[in-house]
Design an enzyme around this catalytic site. Structure first.
Site, PDB file in Angstrom:
ATOM      1  N   GLU A   1     -18.244   4.785  -1.223  1.00 27.09           N
ATOM      2  CA  GLU A   1     -17.444   4.104  -2.236  1.00 27.09           C
ATOM      3  C   GLU A   1     -18.155   3.957  -3.578  1.00 27.09           C
ATOM      4  O   GLU A   1     -17.542   4.099  -4.636  1.00 27.09           O
ATOM      5  CB  GLU A   1     -17.001   2.729  -1.725  1.00 27.09           C
ATOM      6  CG  GLU A   1     -16.018   2.777  -0.580  1.00 27.09           C
ATOM      7  CD  GLU A   1     -16.667   3.008   0.779  1.00 27.09           C
ATOM      8  OE1 GLU A   1     -15.932   3.140   1.775  1.00 27.09           O
ATOM      9  OE2 GLU A   1     -17.917   3.058   0.845  1.00 27.09           O
TER      10      GLU A   1
ATOM     11  N   ARG B   1      -1.650  -4.528   3.642  1.00 25.09           N
ATOM     12  CA  ARG B   1      -1.352  -3.688   4.800  1.00 25.09           C
ATOM     13  C   ARG B   1      -0.024  -4.083   5.439  1.00 25.09           C
ATOM     14  O   ARG B   1       0.717  -3.241   5.946  1.00 25.09           O
ATOM     15  CB  ARG B   1      -2.475  -3.833   5.832  1.00 25.09           C
ATOM     16  CG  ARG B   1      -2.242  -3.067   7.120  1.00 25.09           C
ATOM     17  CD  ARG B   1      -3.294  -3.450   8.154  1.00 25.09           C
ATOM     18  NE  ARG B   1      -3.238  -2.609   9.341  1.00 25.09           N
ATOM     19  CZ  ARG B   1      -3.967  -2.803  10.439  1.00 25.09           C
ATOM     20  NH1 ARG B   1      -4.818  -3.818  10.475  1.00 25.09           N
ATOM     21  NH2 ARG B   1      -3.865  -2.005  11.471  1.00 25.09           N
TER      22      ARG B   1
ATOM     23  N   PHE C   1     -14.233  -2.683   0.698  1.00 23.17           N
ATOM     24  CA  PHE C   1     -15.166  -1.625   0.315  1.00 23.17           C
ATOM     25  C   PHE C   1     -15.147  -1.365  -1.193  1.00 23.17           C
ATOM     26  O   PHE C   1     -16.166  -1.014  -1.777  1.00 23.17           O
ATOM     27  CB  PHE C   1     -14.841  -0.337   1.073  1.00 23.17           C
ATOM     28  CG  PHE C   1     -14.767  -0.524   2.562  1.00 23.17           C
ATOM     29  CD1 PHE C   1     -15.637  -1.388   3.217  1.00 23.17           C
ATOM     30  CD2 PHE C   1     -13.833   0.159   3.318  1.00 23.17           C
ATOM     31  CE1 PHE C   1     -15.570  -1.578   4.595  1.00 23.17           C
ATOM     32  CE2 PHE C   1     -13.752  -0.013   4.689  1.00 23.17           C
ATOM     33  CZ  PHE C   1     -14.617  -0.880   5.334  1.00 23.17           C
TER      34      PHE C   1
ATOM     35  N   ASP D   1      -8.056  -5.856  12.269  1.00 26.06           N
ATOM     36  CA  ASP D   1      -9.347  -5.318  11.816  1.00 26.06           C
ATOM     37  C   ASP D   1     -10.412  -6.401  11.697  1.00 26.06           C
ATOM     38  O   ASP D   1     -11.605  -6.106  11.659  1.00 26.06           O
ATOM     39  CB  ASP D   1      -9.187  -4.606  10.471  1.00 26.06           C
ATOM     40  CG  ASP D   1      -8.500  -3.255  10.627  1.00 26.06           C
ATOM     41  OD1 ASP D   1      -8.215  -2.865  11.774  1.00 26.06           O
ATOM     42  OD2 ASP D   1      -8.232  -2.603   9.601  1.00 26.06           O
TER      43      ASP D   1
ATOM     44  N   HIS E   1      -5.362  -3.161   1.823  1.00 28.73           N
ATOM     45  CA  HIS E   1      -5.855  -3.940   2.974  1.00 28.73           C
ATOM     46  C   HIS E   1      -6.610  -5.194   2.537  1.00 28.73           C
ATOM     47  O   HIS E   1      -7.671  -5.520   3.055  1.00 28.73           O
ATOM     48  CB  HIS E   1      -6.746  -3.075   3.868  1.00 28.73           C
ATOM     49  CG  HIS E   1      -6.010  -1.964   4.548  1.00 28.73           C
ATOM     50  ND1 HIS E   1      -5.433  -0.920   3.848  1.00 28.73           N
ATOM     51  CD2 HIS E   1      -5.746  -1.738   5.864  1.00 28.73           C
ATOM     52  CE1 HIS E   1      -4.848  -0.094   4.693  1.00 28.73           C
ATOM     53  NE2 HIS E   1      -5.007  -0.568   5.918  1.00 28.73           N
TER      54      HIS E   1
ATOM     55  N   ARG F   1       0.851  -1.205   0.000  1.00 26.25           N
ATOM     56  CA  ARG F   1       0.000   0.000   0.000  1.00 26.25           C
ATOM     57  C   ARG F   1       0.885   1.254   0.000  1.00 26.25           C
ATOM     58  O   ARG F   1       0.532   2.268  -0.586  1.00 26.25           O
ATOM     59  CB  ARG F   1      -0.948   0.001   1.204  1.00 26.25           C
ATOM     60  CG  ARG F   1      -0.263  -0.006   2.559  1.00 26.25           C
ATOM     61  CD  ARG F   1      -1.231   0.187   3.694  1.00 26.25           C
ATOM     62  NE  ARG F   1      -0.582   0.017   4.991  1.00 26.25           N
ATOM     63  CZ  ARG F   1      -0.983   0.616   6.100  1.00 26.25           C
ATOM     64  NH1 ARG F   1      -2.020   1.419   6.087  1.00 26.25           N
ATOM     65  NH2 ARG F   1      -0.348   0.403   7.241  1.00 26.25           N
TER      66      ARG F   1
END
Length: 313
Positions: free
Chosen positions: A58, A167, A83, A117, A109, A10
């Site tokens: 989104e 991530r 998302f 998460d 991610h 990322r």
């Protein structure tokens, strides 16, 4: 021995956007209130006038990206994979894929390595979702060098592209001075004749480590980095299957619909071969440290080594 440098892809995404943005004024970056996490904030700091924060919307962001593409801009729409591919699937399918617009989706991610998460954010289904969209290119880079090259290749390609980033900081094993990214072409990292291991994303380095362990047992594994899952390098897949007679796929994604399924589709049609698919089984993830989750779900080098050895036996 010096420690291997580690960088999250990322970060590579954010840095690559700045590099390309300096050369191309038509590049525009969109984000959905996650610029700090997706690392598009790196671009925003340098080119604030070309960064659009669409808020936590989104689907709307994908619509805005589609609109920008029709004006000649090259939009990079960014969010977490869950998302981007999940929440905005309809807009990607109908507003970007159907008219085949020049929109790039930067999905960060992705996979189980999202870590703490938890299951709601650990998207192990995104490659399968994007594979179903006609004309969608899917790229899943294995390290920093490859990720930055992939973003540039995505910019140069005319049409929709889905890029998958992680991530977790992962080892950088490619040499920037010699590495060349070719869209749709797999990279043979290690020659072998006993088994062909096709890996993608962070699993490429783990598979190379597993191959070293197998070599210590006298098993010669061929390791291929599949950074472009669609279009798949079918010629290399078939040739490697013919050479090695047995195939293993390794991915930080569900074993349903991802790299394993793509390889099986190709071999079923061209050269039926025994295949072992290593990935996230038909389960959800859970909250925990990324490295521990990778190991628990059998995606670390030692687990790959054991599974391949049992498959060959």
């Amino acid at each position: 021995m010096s420690e291997v440098k580690k960088i999250a892809t990322r970060e590579s995404y954010g840095n690559a956007l700045v590099e390309i943005g300096k050369e191309h004024e038509d590049l525009v970056v969109l984000d959905a209130d996650l610029a700090g996490a997706t690392k598009t904030a790196i671009f925003q700091k340098v080119f604030p006038e070309r960064h659009i924060d669409c808020g936590i919307a989104e689907g709307n962001m994908m619509g805005v990206a589609a609109g920008l593409a029709t004006t000649g801009k090259v939009p990079f729409a960014s969010s977490f994979a869950m998302f981007a591919a999940g929440r905005a699937f309809e807009q990607i399918r109908n507003s970007i894929g159907y008219p085949h617009l020049n929109v790039k989706i930067g999905a960060t991610h992705a996979g189980i390595s999202v870590g703490e998460d938890g299951a709601t954010h650990q998207c192990n289904e995104d490659i399968a979702l994007m594979r179903m969209i006609p004309g969608m290119v899917i790229i899943n880079p294995a390290d920093d060098v490859e990720a930055r090259a992939a973003v540039k290749a995505a910019y140069e390609y005319v049409g929709p592209v889905y890029m998958r980033f992680g991530r977790l900081a992962i080892p950088v094993f490619n040499d920037e001075s010699t590495y060349k990214f070719e869209l749709g072409k797999g990279v043979v990292l290690r020659e072998g004749s006993d088994v062909a291991i096709f890996a993608t994303g962070l699993e490429v380095y783990e598979s190379m480590q597993a191959a070293e362990m197998l070599a210590a047992d006298g098993i010669n594994a061929k390791v291929i980095n599949i950074h472009t899952i669609k279009p798949l390098d079918e010629e290399l897949v078939v040739a490697s299957a013919k050479e090695c007679k047995k195939v293993v796929t390794v991915e930080e994604h569900s074993i349903i619909g991802g790299l394993g399924s793509a390889v099986c589709d190709t071999l079923c049609a061209n050269y039926p071969t025994p295949v072992l698919k290593i990935g996230v089984n038909d389960v959800y993830g859970e909250s925990g440290p990324a490295v521990q989750l990778v190991k628990k779900y059998g995606l670390d080098a030692e687990s790959i080594y054991k599974k391949v050895k049992a498959f060959l036996a």
